[in-house]
Design an enzyme around this catalytic site. Sequence first.
Site, short mmCIF file in Angstrom:
data_model
loop_
_atom_site.label_atom_id
_atom_site.label_comp_id
_atom_site.label_asym_id
_atom_site.label_seq_id
_atom_site.Cartn_x
_atom_site.Cartn_y
_atom_site.Cartn_z
N GLN A 1 -7.61 -0.05 4.05
CA GLN A 1 -8.39 -0.60 5.17
C GLN A 1 -9.79 -1.01 4.72
O GLN A 1 -10.52 -1.67 5.46
CB GLN A 1 -8.52 0.43 6.30
CG GLN A 1 -7.20 0.81 6.95
CD GLN A 1 -6.58 -0.31 7.77
OE1 GLN A 1 -7.23 -1.30 8.11
NE2 GLN A 1 -5.30 -0.17 8.07
N ASN B 1 -7.53 4.74 8.60
CA ASN B 1 -6.93 3.59 9.25
C ASN B 1 -6.95 3.65 10.77
O ASN B 1 -6.85 2.63 11.44
CB ASN B 1 -5.49 3.40 8.77
CG ASN B 1 -4.60 4.56 9.15
OD1 ASN B 1 -4.94 5.72 8.91
ND2 ASN B 1 -3.47 4.28 9.76
N SER C 1 -3.99 -3.17 -0.46
CA SER C 1 -2.86 -3.92 0.10
C SER C 1 -3.35 -5.28 0.55
O SER C 1 -4.49 -5.40 1.01
CB SER C 1 -2.28 -3.13 1.27
OG SER C 1 -1.39 -3.94 2.01
N ALA C 2 -2.50 -6.29 0.42
CA ALA C 2 -2.95 -7.66 0.73
C ALA C 2 -2.99 -7.96 2.22
O ALA C 2 -3.88 -8.65 2.70
CB ALA C 2 -2.05 -8.67 0.01
N HIS C 3 -2.01 -7.46 2.96
CA HIS C 3 -1.83 -8.00 4.31
C HIS C 3 -2.84 -7.45 5.33
O HIS C 3 -2.83 -7.86 6.48
CB HIS C 3 -0.39 -7.82 4.79
CG HIS C 3 -0.04 -6.45 5.26
ND1 HIS C 3 0.05 -6.13 6.59
CD2 HIS C 3 0.27 -5.32 4.58
CE1 HIS C 3 0.39 -4.86 6.71
NE2 HIS C 3 0.53 -4.35 5.51
N THR D 1 10.95 -7.59 -11.14
CA THR D 1 10.35 -8.92 -11.20
C THR D 1 9.17 -8.97 -10.25
O THR D 1 9.31 -8.65 -9.07
CB THR D 1 11.39 -9.99 -10.80
OG1 THR D 1 12.50 -9.88 -11.69
CG2 THR D 1 10.80 -11.39 -10.88
N GLY E 1 0.81 -1.21 0.00
CA GLY E 1 0.00 0.00 0.00
C GLY E 1 0.85 1.26 0.00
O GLY E 1 0.50 2.25 -0.66
N CYS F 1 2.72 2.28 11.71
CA CYS F 1 3.82 2.86 10.94
C CYS F 1 4.57 3.93 11.72
O CYS F 1 5.66 4.32 11.34
CB CYS F 1 3.28 3.45 9.63
SG CYS F 1 2.49 2.18 8.64
#
Lengths: 388, 397
Positions: A183, A149, A203-205, A241, A71, A330
Amino acid sequence: MRRVYLDHSATSPPLPEVVEAVRDALERFPGNPASLHGLGVEAEGLLERSREAVALSLGAEPSEVVFTSGGTEANNLAVFGAAWARQDPHVVVSAFEHSSVLEPARRLKESGVAVDFCPVDGEGFVRLDALEDLLRPNTALVSVVLVNNEVGTLQPVAEVARLLDRAQARWGRRPLLHTDAVQALGHVLFRVRDLGADLVTVSAHKLGGPKGVGALFVRRGVRLRPLVLGGDQERGLRAGTPNLPGIAGFAAAVRFWDREGDHLRDRLRQLSGRLRAGLQALGGLRWNTPSDVDRTAPHILNVSVPGLRGEVLVHRLEQEGVYASTGSACHSRRAHPSHVLLAMGRSKAEAVSAVRLSLGPETTEDDVDHAVAAFRAALEDLRFLVRS
Amino acid sequence: MPRFAYNVGVRIYMDYAATTPTDPRVLEAMRPYFTEVFGNASSVHSFGQEARAAVDRARRTLAEALGCQPSEVVLTSGATEADNWAVVGVALAHEAKGRHLVVSSVEHRAVLEPARWLASRGWEVTFLPVDRHGRVDPDDVRRALRDDTVLVSVMHANNEVGTVQPVAEVARVARERGVLVHTDATQTLGALPVRVDELGVDLLSASAHKRYGPKGVGLLYVRRGVRVEPLLRGGSHERGRRAGTENVPAIVGFGKAVELALADREAEQARVRALRDRLVCGLLELEGAVLTGHPSERLANNAHLCFEDVESESLLLALDLRGVAASSGSACTAGSLEPSHVLRAMGVPRELAAGALRLTLGRWTTQAEVDAAVELVREAVAELRRALPRARSTARG
């Protein structure tokens, strides 16, 4: 001791099917998706199937999904990329964006770009009247988070889009609309086109996917200056990659939420309602998350105990086996008042007394009740610290 | 050696420079960080602290490998990000000193393109020539340096032809003039000795997935005291130098991968070198085959040849049909019909460069595979050359 994890907004435990998808990609798809040979082609196939899953979940075309390292990178790409692609850009971001939007905006300002920070109201919503006043003929980008968030408020992004339509009618040019939906994804139903957004960060996590992967939705036709150069990957918008195992895990997470989301969102709403009611009964709290269910995400609650520092309460809760945070992870290493709460007009004393509780798919009623009991025990012990 | 699933069966993987399979031992080391230890390394509670401890352990391993302090290792999403950051970050942070950069003309695009972007914004960039083997001459570096030069970037070993650059000599020349030095060690960490003090560099990029680690993680070494403007902003991660939630499992995997590579580096390099030499000898017996790159100063696993009267992409497809995974050069430019910028810089004639083939060996390569590959390349080249005159006459007709 029982461990109750209520910090899903910091990161969430990967779902079993996500772990499986990551492992499968690591073991069975070792190629580089850019390679022309069979292993490369197989890797590219997995990459594109994953892209389709994420696109489907967002209501986007696959070609509009640009995978990033998370993110933070997607937000940096949106803000810098939109500003650098335009002459004399003016940028508006809300004052309580995540720091991965705010700090790029501040950097632009340092380098001479006109940047305005749009105020938010006391409940945690961006002020549309103020936002409209800030728009100018050369406004290039407006960035408003979809779900904040720290306090979990759901922002009226579709209404912001209408303001931008009006700006277009007036000046013949529509600013790009970016929303940070990190979020929101999974937890709140949205489609990028209903939001009217040109750029959307995910974002995935935060929804049971792996760390190290995110995406930026870039609406077809929108020009951005890439942040990471040096390869043709991701339509030239993001060289490097691709993190294929991470991307495959991201796809598994969005498939899970697409399948189970309706039920999970109801359950999260019901659990957070129970948590809120339980804490409310303890007394002496000030809520930073409004009670309006239509305008909040179902999984985030933010509450202050006036006079008690948030980190003291968080540490005490941890002794009871309850894991929460004072706000954004963060910045957890710096004890400073939350910029989100300050933007909402809270005093410095109130802004350092906040605790965020965020729920996830594996949270149970017992967990919630345990958290309420832990809060009660903590408050009984710590009340003496509270100066009225 | 743990078994690599794609080594059994019909496929022969000879594209280890594009990416490597993740070693099962690396995967095993990563596993707990997907499940029980899933915390955000920036969270202050114990879930976060367990994750933080794992990141710190991996960082120490990486720092030991590089011979630097853990605080000088900044974890990134990969080498491309690290290269971009080194070039742009140094240029922006040292603008007051000057706006001149020196980069070799055979760098990876992850260095070249940020340098060109800076050039479009008013910086001056000197692209260093290379000799026919792809080597930079330190004297050319000396001549390129100016009072307003802020960075020299010369890669440790080239990703296409495998030529190892005289980085230590380049660094000595640059540092005499007080100019910062960056090297892209993506292909070399775990293969060659990569010690920042021996190389004399101030910044160094590396990647996990080229050394049997996972994709999606890399690092930038930043010598203490060297100012670099962040590329990614928005959090106090990595001491405020690189924002974004740490990719804990991948970082753990990176540490494990480097630890494994260093444990038997010399023996493994000798093994791979012998296989590569056998491969090159076999291929040079083919008519119209030319070895590209340096005869001795090259990566032990790299075989790069150009074949006369063969078109690279057709050769790759013909090899793929025969179960051999190869490349013409960089995977990042695969699909492009332009001759590689590396071969052009080396002065390889265009017709010859069009027939480039890169075969890169690795941990699971066997002698039987090498011998089979020689035969399969022979077959493929012969088949394509048989088809060629027909294709030409059709084109004329």
